[in-house]
Design an enzyme around this catalytic site. Structure first.
Site, PDB file in Angstrom:
ATOM      1  N   GLU A 119       2.556   0.887  -6.265  1.00 21.00           N
ATOM      2  CA  GLU A 119       2.983   1.988  -5.404  1.00 21.00           C
ATOM      3  C   GLU A 119       4.060   1.483  -4.441  1.00 21.00           C
ATOM      4  O   GLU A 119       5.225   1.648  -4.682  1.00 21.00           O
ATOM      5  CB  GLU A 119       1.781   2.590  -4.682  1.00 21.00           C
ATOM      6  N   ARG A 167      -0.723  -2.634  -5.162  1.00 19.64           N
ATOM      7  CA  ARG A 167      -0.784  -1.914  -6.430  1.00 19.64           C
ATOM      8  C   ARG A 167       0.593  -1.378  -6.828  1.00 19.64           C
ATOM      9  O   ARG A 167       1.601  -1.640  -6.163  1.00 19.64           O
ATOM     10  CB  ARG A 167      -1.810  -0.783  -6.351  1.00 19.64           C
ATOM     11  N   GLU A 213      -7.453   1.090   2.918  1.00 16.93           N
ATOM     12  CA  GLU A 213      -6.924   2.435   2.686  1.00 16.93           C
ATOM     13  C   GLU A 213      -7.978   3.503   2.990  1.00 16.93           C
ATOM     14  O   GLU A 213      -7.680   4.549   3.554  1.00 16.93           O
ATOM     15  CB  GLU A 213      -6.501   2.551   1.221  1.00 16.93           C
TER      16      GLU A 213
END
Ligand code: BGC
Length: 904
Positions: free
Chosen positions: A497, A495, A755
């Site tokens: 990030e 993503r 995650e």
């Protein structure tokens, strides 16, 4: 052609100079003990580096010996320029067992110079080895004196990517050529149409305002007499491209490139080709090249033969000399960690059910990180689009919602008709599935191959779990590691990030350091963390930190815990010395903030992503303060700072007592009764384990024997259960297959660590899309327990100079083992239970000793290679402990057996 600078050294002669100029030593009698050899030479923990810091190199080596119980008694090390001159430094015989991080103690090394070194040893049996094969390294350039290259960019400063070329002539073929190159942005370089190395996304990510890494490539064989062409591609990378969801241009707007090619000839002369205004540039094929968003590549922008000598490119203009060139040059610094490379390839298969008629959806069979090689039948001017996802939607289409604002889309516009291959150059993705659209006919997509990319660290650990589910778990952990170690240790590769989150690597570093040799990679990241340290002394939440993300307990503490892990795992004290001043500043800040009551409340994340089982921030912060202080005390002692060591030990003990006084209740409960609170307090040695054991176990039973821990608690959970004698409960949690557990992820098809425990919910829906990656390594921290309890291997002294071998079988698993390529050499274990017989095959490398526990075994029954163990060479200190038979082994290969007399 004019020689631009005075020679800095004669031409390299690749010969074993050291061997030639030294008297040969015959080993003394080997009849009794067998020969001893020296292998595995590393300089600054690297193999043959081409740009090593000239100050303070350090040397490491391994021994190979057949005799048991072999250690190094003394060594001699010598070093010479690789140019035929005699040894410039000889340590003489030094009586010392040190084999790791042995500091150079000769005269200052020259810059840009090749050196060779060798070592020979005397062992404790009185044998002397031959001189080892020589190891080679080259030193960094003297930037102030030697880096004359300009920083060049696209003619239009608003352009974010460009291609460059320069033709030059050589009077004859060189005997040695080195390309030193760096960029603000990311680059690829080519000589005579061939890439200069396999490096990807070079120069990597650092705080470019503080230091800019440069690479050195051996390009000797890529040059020839006559005309040659050097070419380069340049894109924004981390410098000017998007960083996470925070937008682009965090360091600057216009990428630039700086390169120096040094070419040496047989007659001792040399010349340099530098980036300067004589280089030509063109916009090139990259319409977009962004790590987060993807790449848009128009092949029509890359003329055929653009990097051939013969091409006479039209429309190329003079490269622009970037402003601030000199300031950038001063920040150059040789890369001293492993580069990002393509480390594996995987063939994708076409999914049997295609969600739409015009798309082709492929499955790599593994959530991976990198790019693809697309083989396609294309039409000139037509654009093909590639999208990537970690998962599929229930209808079989690509799931991209969790990528948030990351477009993760590549586009390829063909310059000609027919079969061709496209591989993105300046982006990477985290994905298992690839969707290809835009071909005239979907059948024109001929093949998709995954190119797995990551920092190319050596693999060192292997686990034999004896259980297919645990084998898959170990595979998921290692894939999470290889995909998130991309120049820095990131949280997630998919993503918007991909940041160097400190909390994630704080919990994962011990596991990672079994799987791979992380020493140079994480030492580099610790320097990134120090570069981002606040004026007050705090470490940030991420490093590099151009977006000024704050800090917190369990995150900033990585500055201490990761350094400790590296020292403990590899035995090289440089990581302590390099960070010592910074670490003491951080500790002083923590102590100041904790005040006389020694309570630390620090940061917003606490036990991140726990399952409705919160742990107060002050409990976590105070626990980490005590823990950090203890690790600092050990590290201070290791580098001879005895005063500091005593003070940190005192701080650790005072904080521990304050912790007990504040959080341990008379009924044996702790804090707010969270699993994480107990696990950390036991694991960090803050409370007597027996005092809280019952309450801790209750918190597990209260969850029907399932975990509820977040990022900070998870690494301590199974170790704490083992420490209180609840090994079976630890195994139960490890082997659970229903929610929440590691096995639940695997039951649901995970090929990397998720995650969240509920990244995929039990009802089959996706977890919170606001933050839901399927490749986050934090919960893979359980790997540390698996290595300690299934392979049974755990360090007792830095570098595994002394290590424990104590497998703790459970969960019905009857065999297991593993191996670790330690700094001293290979450690290996393999154990088996057959009825009441326990057997353990074990390899202990020279220079080390193992403290072995045979679980539940009667010490009187222990045999080695069929003989009573106590009488065998290398075996000592046999005795019985509550958990089984204990013995100490010197180096060697042993086959131990014993009778199990108590339940294990
Ligand atoms: C990251 C985590 C990180 C956290 C801080 C997240 O967005 O993905 O892994 O540690 O923020 O709490």
């Amino acid at each position: 052609m004019a020689l631009k600078r005075s020679a800095i050294g004669a031409v390299v002669v690749l010969s074993a100079i050291l061997t030639a100029c030294a008297p040969q030593t015959r080993p003394s009698s080997t009849a009794q003990h067998g020969p001893i050899e020296v292998t595995g030479l590393r300089t600054n923990e690297l193999d043959h580096p081409l740009a090593l810091a000239a100050v303070g190199p350090s040397f490491s080596w391994k021994l190979v010996a057949t005799a048991r119980n072999t250690t190094q008694a003394a060594y001699e090390l010598r070093l010479a320029k690789d140019d035929g001159t005699p040894a410039s430094w000889d340590s003489g015989w030094i009586t010392d067992s040190k084999q790791i991080g042995v500091p150079y103690a000769g005269a200052t090394l020259a810059h840009g110079q090749a050196y060779v070194w060798q070592v020979r040893v005397r062992d404790n049996h009185g044998q002397t080895s031959e001189w080892s094969p020589s190891a080679r390294f080259e030193t960094e350039l003297d930037i102030a004196a030697d880096w004359h290259a300009s920083w060049i960019g696209a003619t239009d400063p608003a352009a974010t990517s460009a291609i460059f070329r320069k033709v030059f002539e050589l009077p004859r073929a060189p005997v040695r050529a080195r390309l030193y190159v760096s960029s603000l942005g990311v680059y690829r370089t080519f000589l005579n149409g061939e890439g200069t190395d396999g490096d990807v996304l070079a120069p990597g990510w650092t705080d470019y305002n503080t230091r800019i890494p440069y690479q050195a490539y051996d390009v000797t064989t890529q040059l020839h007499a006559g005309h040659n062409v050097i070419a380069a591609m340049l894109a924004p990378g981390w410098y000017a491209g998007n960083i996470a969801s925070f937008g682009p241009e965090k360091y600057g707007k216009s990428p630039s490139l700086s390169a120096e090619l040094r070419i040496d000839f047989a007659d001792g002369t040399h010349t340099w080709i530098d980036t300067d205004g004589s280089w030509q540039t063109a916009p090139g094929p990259f319409r977009q090249a962004d790590i987060i968003m993807g790449e848009t590549y128009d092949a029509r922008g890359l003329p055929d033969h653009w990097d051939d000598v013969d091409a006479a490119p039209e429309g190329w203009t003079a490269a622009r000399i970037a402003t601030g060139s000199e300031a950038h040059t001063q920040l150059l610094h040789p890369q001293d960690d492993e580069p990002v490379r393509v480390t594996a390839k995987r063939q994708a298969v076409l999914l049997p059910h295609q969600p739409t008629a015009d798309a082709r959806l492929f499955d790599l069979g593994q959530n991976m990180v990198g790019v693809v090689e697309l083989k396609v039948n294309a039409q000139a001017g037509k654009t093909i689009q590639l999208r990537y996802g970690e998962m599929l939607n229930p209808d079989g289409s690509l799931y991209t919602a969790n990528l948030r604002s990351a477009k993760a889309t590549d586009r390829f516009t063909a310059a000609r008709d027919g079969e061709q291959t496209y591989t993105p150059t300046f982006t990477y993705h985290g994905f298992r599935y690839v969707e290809v659209t835009g071909t005239a006919d979907p059948a024109d997509v001929l093949a998709v191959t995954g190119l797995v990319q990551g920092s190319d660290l050596p693999w060192t650990g292997k686990l034999d779990t004896g259980n297919p589910m645990l084998d898959q778990l170990q595979s998921n952990i290692t894939w999470g590691q290889r995909g998130n170690f991309v120049s820095i240790p990131t949280d997630t590769p998919a993503r918007d990030e991909r940041l160097g989150w400190a909390g994630d690597i704080n919990v994962f570093a011990p596991t990672a350091s079994y799987n791979q040799n992380t020493y140079t990679f994480l030492s580099k990241w610790l320097r990134d963390l120090r570069d981002a340290q606040s004026r007050e002394g705090d470490y940030p939440g991420v490093a590099p930190n151009p977006i000024h993300i704050e800090s917190g307990a369990g995150w900033s503490d990585a500055g201490i815990t990761v350094a400790y892990t590296l020292w403990h795992s590899y035995g090289d004290r440089r990581v302590i010395n390099d960070g010592y001043a910074s670490m003491t500043r951080f500790m002083a800040l923590l102590e100041r903030r904790a005040g006389p009551g020694l309570t630390r409340v620090h940061g917003p994340w606490a036990d991140w992503l726990h399952l409705d089982d919160p742990t107060p921030a002050d409990l976590l912060g105070t626990a980490y303060l005590a823990y950090d202080a203890r690790l600092m005390s050990e590290m201070a002692a290791a580098v001879g700072q005895t005063g500091d060591a005593a003070q940190y030990a005192d701080l650790a003990e005072r904080t521990r007592r304050a912790f007990v006084a504040r959080y341990l209740h008379a009924d044996g409960t702790l804090g707010t009764n969270s699993q994480t609170g107990y696990a950390m307090a036991i694991g960090m040695g803050l409370v007597p384990p027996a005092a809280v054991a019952t309450a801790f176990v209750k918190t597990i039973h209260a969850r029907n024997d399932h975990l509820a821990t977040g990022f900070l608690g998870t690494p301590w959970l199974l170790p704490a259960l083992s420490a209180i004698g609840q090994k079976d409960l630890a195994w139960k949690l490890l082997l659970n297959r229903d929610y929440p557990s590691w096995g639940y992820e695997i039951q649901n098809g995970a090929t990397t660590m998720w995650e969240r425990w509920n990244s995929l919910k039990p009802d089959g829906s996706f977890g919170d899309v606001g933050m839901n990656s399927f490749n986050h390594y934090a919960y893979g921290a359980v790997g540390d327990w698996m290595y300690r309890h299934i392979a049974g291997i755990a360090p007792l002294a830095p570098g595994y100079a002394r290590f424990a071998v104590a497998p703790t079988p459970g969960g019905g698993v009857t065999h297991g083992g593993g191996s670790l390529e330690s700094a001293y050499g290979r450690i290996a274990t393999s154990w088996n239970i057959e009825g009441t017989r326990f057997s353990l095959d074990i390899v202990v490398p020279p220079g080390t000793s193992a403290e072995v526990t045979l679980p539940g075994v009667d010490s009187a029954s222990v045999q080695e290679s069929g003989q009573p163990a106590g009488s065998m060479a290398g075996v000592s200190q046999m005795h019985e402990v509550a958990t089984g038979a204990m013995l100490t082994l010197g180096s060697g290969h042993y086959v131990l057996t014993g009778q199990i007399k108590q339940p294990i």
